[in-house]
Structures are given as C-alpha cells and as structure tokens.
Design an enzyme around this catalytic site. Structure first.
Site, PDB file in Angstrom:
ATOM      1  N   CYS A 161      45.822  52.185  39.961  1.00  0.00           N
ATOM      2  CA  CYS A 161      46.612  50.987  39.685  1.00  0.00           C
ATOM      3  C   CYS A 161      47.863  51.375  38.908  1.00  0.00           C
ATOM      4  O   CYS A 161      47.767  51.944  37.815  1.00  0.00           O
ATOM      5  CB  CYS A 161      45.825  49.958  38.879  1.00  0.00           C
ATOM      6  SG  CYS A 161      46.840  48.504  38.520  1.00  0.00           S
TER       7      CYS A 161
ATOM      8  N   ASN B 197      39.065  52.220  41.396  1.00  0.00           N
ATOM      9  CA  ASN B 197      40.527  52.135  41.393  1.00  0.00           C
ATOM     10  C   ASN B 197      41.063  53.095  40.329  1.00  0.00           C
ATOM     11  O   ASN B 197      41.111  52.747  39.155  1.00  0.00           O
ATOM     12  CB  ASN B 197      40.932  50.684  41.107  1.00  0.00           C
ATOM     13  CG  ASN B 197      42.426  50.502  41.052  1.00  0.00           C
ATOM     14  OD1 ASN B 197      43.186  51.450  41.227  1.00  0.00           O
ATOM     15  ND2 ASN B 197      42.859  49.277  40.808  1.00  0.00           N
TER      16      ASN B 197
END
Lengths: 268, 302
Positions: B130, B127
C-alpha cells in the site's frame, strides 16, 4: 433502496445556457423507472471521452411519470448538468435517441417535511438548484408548500424558473442584480422574517457553509447536499469521505450526499 | 463451453476472475448490480488489526485512463470485521478473501491469525504494497528482507492459502517475488498501484491530501503486464495478475503473460458487472481458439 444499472434513451437534450445542459431520458428497454427520492443521485457513464475514465455523479433533477397508465410512457428522469470539466462537457454532447448508461438511484436524499415541521426552505446556488425541483415536486404531492431561494451569478444562472414557480413561491438573488435581489442567497430580505422548520441546501461549498451558519444563528434545522469527489458512487472505494462527529470518515455517496449540519465537523 | 475452473494453490475457483481489494467493498455493496456469486473470488477491503480512519479528503483524482487514490486503508479493524461483517458475507457462494495489512510483522500475523479462525474465508492476501500509509504497507514490500519478514511471521500462524500482493514501486519485482515465495507464500498477486501525483495548476497545490497517491486504471496495464510476465518467469508459485483490466481481452493478455488468475479493480467503478463479463469473454476466447481450459493458455505467449 435497490440500485439499478439502466440504459436510458435520451428523449430531450437542450443547452439551456453556455454552462448548463438539461438531459431527459427514459429506460431504453421500456421498463419502469425505479423509485427515486429527492436528493439522490445517479452515476452517469461518459462514453467517447478519451481523457476521462470514471462515471460522473449527477443529482436527480426531476422525475415525471404518466400516472394514468401502468406503462412507462412519459416516464422521464432529468439531469441538469453544469459543464465543469471534460466529462460533463462530453455528457453535454448527448443527443435525442442516444443511450446513457446510469447507476441509479444512489445515496440518501433530503428529509421530507412532516405535519409537525412542514415549512422547508429549498435553497440552491448555481447548478445546486437541480435536486430541489424534485424535492419541491414531492413536497407538493405530499401536500406541503415548498419555498425556493435560488441564487446565481446572473439571470442566466437561474434556470428553469417557471418549473420552480409552478411548485411554490420562488425568491431569487443574483450577484450582479440582473434578477431578483442583488447579492448572495444569505443576503436576501426573506431572512428578516424567516420562519422555517428546516432549510435544505445545495450549492457551492462556501455558499452552503454560509447558509449553514445563518441557519445555526437562527436555530433552524439545516441539511446540506455535498459533492465530494467520488469514484465508485456506492460506498466501495472510500474516496469521497466526509468527517463526521459520531462516525468519523463516512462515504458521501452512501451515507450522504445529504447530511444534517449537526452530523458534520464543519467549523461554522 | 471451456473449463474455466482455476486452482490457485488449493484455492478452488469457478473462474479465474477476482475483484481487487479496495474496489469492491465487501461484495455486498455490488449485490444489486451484478451476480456476485458468479465471480471467482472477492477480495475484500484491506483489514488491519486496529481500526483506521484513513487519510483526509481529498483522496482521489481522475487521470487520463485512470485515477489516483490515497484512501490509506480506512477500515474498522479485524475484530469488527469478524464480528459484524463476516456474518453478512460468509454465506455468499464464492471465495471471500480478506486483504490483510499492518504496521509491523506482528500486526500482520495477529490479524491473519484472527482471520484464520473464520471457516468461510479460504485465503488471505497480504498487502505489503500500500503506497498510502506512513508505516508498514509498501515499506515492507520494497525490500526483500522486509517482504520476507512479514510473510514468515504470517506463515507461522496462517495455514490456508496465502497470497502476497506485490508493489510495482521497486527496482526488481522478481526479486521481491522470489523472497516472498521462499518465505512461504502460496501465490503472489501484482501489481498494486503505482505511486503518482496530481497537481492543480490554477491553485498551485497538490490535489491529494497526502500529496501522493496510487495510480490505477487502464493507463497502468502495460506496466502491469510486463511485471506479471517477469514474475511468472521467475517464480514457481501461481501468479495473479492485475492492473488496468477493463475487458476480457485485457484479462486474456495477463493469462498469456503467465498469470493463472486475474483481478479487476478500478473498472468495477465504471462497470459494476465487468467481472462476470470478463469471465464470459474468457470462455468465448477459449472456445474460439479451441482450448479446453484456462490452464491451457497460461504463460503461453511467445
């Protein structure tokens, strides 16, 4: 407890008041309702509402069942809904025969009384009175006498009074004095001689905090039902968190919605 | 019955439908409501090296056809995951994929290395997108250099399928995609949430605790489709498409745009069984149009 996705067929829908609607439903496929505990809630799907997207978390108001037969005849789950926004206003348009999809039951409910601690005051404000009816019913079935303290802005906010009166003693406050004693629930005269083992509270946040403060002063155990904004309702999205002393941020939908005030970091 | 089997850089899936990180918990939360073993892959909640409490409440706001969130990667840390959660999910008979986040490339790499040890986790999703954390997250995903630095660090220590989740909050998502491909990503997934804001006019306050949040839900789908199309035409690695999918037709649109698989996120909140319904709907579409497999339609939009 196992969660279910159920299509309910609406069996009753009545606008009790300009701001509240009462909806009852029974499983559309004729199956039995799952076991539900007082203080738990359902995630209701809002159909035909172009401006909303998510389900609406609504507390379980009442469950009635026909204990004589083993069919689901007469089995109904009720929701008492305040028209707070576009989603709830859309739910208020449901009519008898319509289908309502719900995920049920969700969350942790109120603690039941015990023989050592039998006296519970069920204190509700506005639509927060909703889950207290099922709580009172389950208490009465278990042989305990519930006491209700219900508060609202005026007499019109004190809904379904006779249902509560059928289960136990009911005290009322209204802000305009149109029913019961005038003022907030915390100002009612019953507190002068309050002898309860626990208070179960559901209502607007300032009201719950005021009752929690009073409970603390009087050293009475106290549980509150929170309604933090939530998306999933089952502990996946982590949006509805409440800060707790021991576990930090926890999901109100899963660890709650009912919490003992000693678990919370409330400044009261 | 068309062949729904999908292969993403060595990751074998029974169908191309996955759940998006942060919308499906660890899968077990949904086990009462949907047969989770019928889902192609479950990407579990974002995991970091150290435990994180996430942002303060309120963390969500509903928007027309969608929602904003600013959860901020609340999780109990990778060690807790390995010790307490992995044993509960390792025997679920589908691909359990861990979404990995961090503050520095070294954080990401350390977290990925720990997950690399878990036999039943066949892939991770990095990720770098974010929008709800101060350090790391999207800060890496918005520059080619930042994105490549994280992917390179992780690639050195992670030898299974490495998916990188891209941010839409950039000028050219294709440039970022190419950078992570060159740094060793096996696949890319997009889009993460779009940065947004909600304001309460009556109270004259921003609704979310940190002021901004990531937008998701059907409202973002056209943006996501365009970006998936662009990236699929730019990179060689497989693309996983997500953003606002709420029915089989939405998912098919992503496949046609060039995605080899899809993820469903926010709509799990509305319909917990949506993943399985979408897989069935893709099958019906392929049969109806006479295609033998999912691969036959990937990237075929004119």
């Amino acid at each position: 407890m196992k969660k279910h996705i159920i299509d309910l067929r609406i069996t009753f829908a009545d606008r009790l008041h300009p701001r509240y609607v009462l909806i009852k439903g029974t499983p559309a496929d004729g199956s039995r309702l799952p076991e539900m505990l007082p203080g738990q809630f359902a995630q209701l799907k809002v159909e035909g509402s172009p401006e909303t997207y998510l389900r609406r978390p609504i507390s379980i108001h009442d469950v009635t069942s026909d204990t004589v037969t083993s069919t689901n005849k007469g089995e109904e789950v009720s929701f008492l809904i305040a028209l707070a926004g576009k989603g709830t206003r859309q739910l208020a348009t449901l009519k008898v025969g319509d289908t309502l999809n719900c995920i049920i039951p969700l969350g942790r409910g109120f603690s039941m009384p015990t023989t050592d601690a039998p006296r519970i005051l069920l204190c509700g404000g506005g639509v927060g009175i909703a889950p207290l009816l099922l709580m009172g019913r389950r208490m009465k079935e278990a042989g305990f006498e519930p006491t209700f303290l219900l508060g609202g802005r005026s007499a019109g906010d004190i809904l379904r009074l006779s249902e509560y009166e059928a289960l136990g003693k009911v005290y009322v406050t209204t802000e305009d004095g149109s029913m019961g004693e005038q003022g907030f629930v915390t100002q009612h005269s019953l507190w002068d001689n309050a002898a309860f083992d626990r208070i179960a509270v559901c209502g607007p946040m300032p009201m719950m905090k005021a009752v929690a403060r009073l409970a603390k002063e009087k050293a009475i155990d106290c549980e509150v039902s929170l309604e933090n904004l939530m998306a999933c309702g089952i502990g996946a999205c982590l949006c509805c968190v409440e800060d707790t002393k021991e576990k930090g941020h926890v999901c109100v939908c899963k660890e709650g919605p009912v919490f003992n005030i000693n678990e919370l970091k409330w400044q009261i | 019955m068309a062949d729904l089997r999908t292969n993403i850089a060595g990751l074998q899936m029974q169908n191309p439908v996955m759940t998006a990180s942060g919308t499906f918990g660890y899968g077990i939360e949904y086990a009462d409501l949907v047969d989770i073993e019928k889902i192609g892959g479950i990407i579990v909640k974002g995991t970091t090296l150290q435990p994180r409490q996430g942002n303060a409440y309120p963390r969500m706001a509903e928007t027309p056809h969608g929602m904003l969130n600013c959860v901020g990667l609340q999780n109990k840390g990778v060690d807790y995951f390995c010790k307490n959660i992995y044993p509960q999910i390792k025997d679920i008979d589908t691909n359990m994929i861990v979404n990995v986040s961090g503050n520095t490339p070294e954080d990401y790499a350390e977290c990925a290395a720990r997950v690399n040890e878990l036999e039943k986790i066949p892939a991770i999703e990095l990720n770098i997108s974010c929008p709800n954390v101060k350090h790391g997250g999207m800060a890496f995903g918005t520059t080619c250099e930042g994105a490549a630095s994280v992917v390179s660090a992780v690639r050195k220590v992670y030898d299974k399928t490495l998916i990188v989740k891209l941010s839409p909050n950039v000028t050219s998502v294709s440039d970022i995609a190419l950078a992570v491909q060159d740094a060793g990503a096996d696949a890319v997934s997009l889009i993460n949430t779009l940065m947004g804001m909600a304001i309460d006019a009556e109270r004259r306050k921003r609704v979310l605790s940190i002021g901004t949040g990531g937008m998701s839900g059907p409202a973002v789908k056209p943006v996501a489709l365009r970006m998936v199309y662009e990236v699929a035409h730019a990179v060689k690695v497989p693309v996983i498409g997500l953003g606002g999918i709420s029915c089989a037709t939405d998912a098919i649109e992503f496949l046609l745009a060039g995605a080899s698989a899809v993820q469903i996120g926010t709509h799990n909140f509305v319909d917990p069984a949506i993943t399985v319904k979408v897989a069935q709907g893709i099958n019906e579409y392929l049969d109806r149009h006479g295609f033998a497999s999912v691969a036959d339609i990937v990237g075929t939009v004119e």
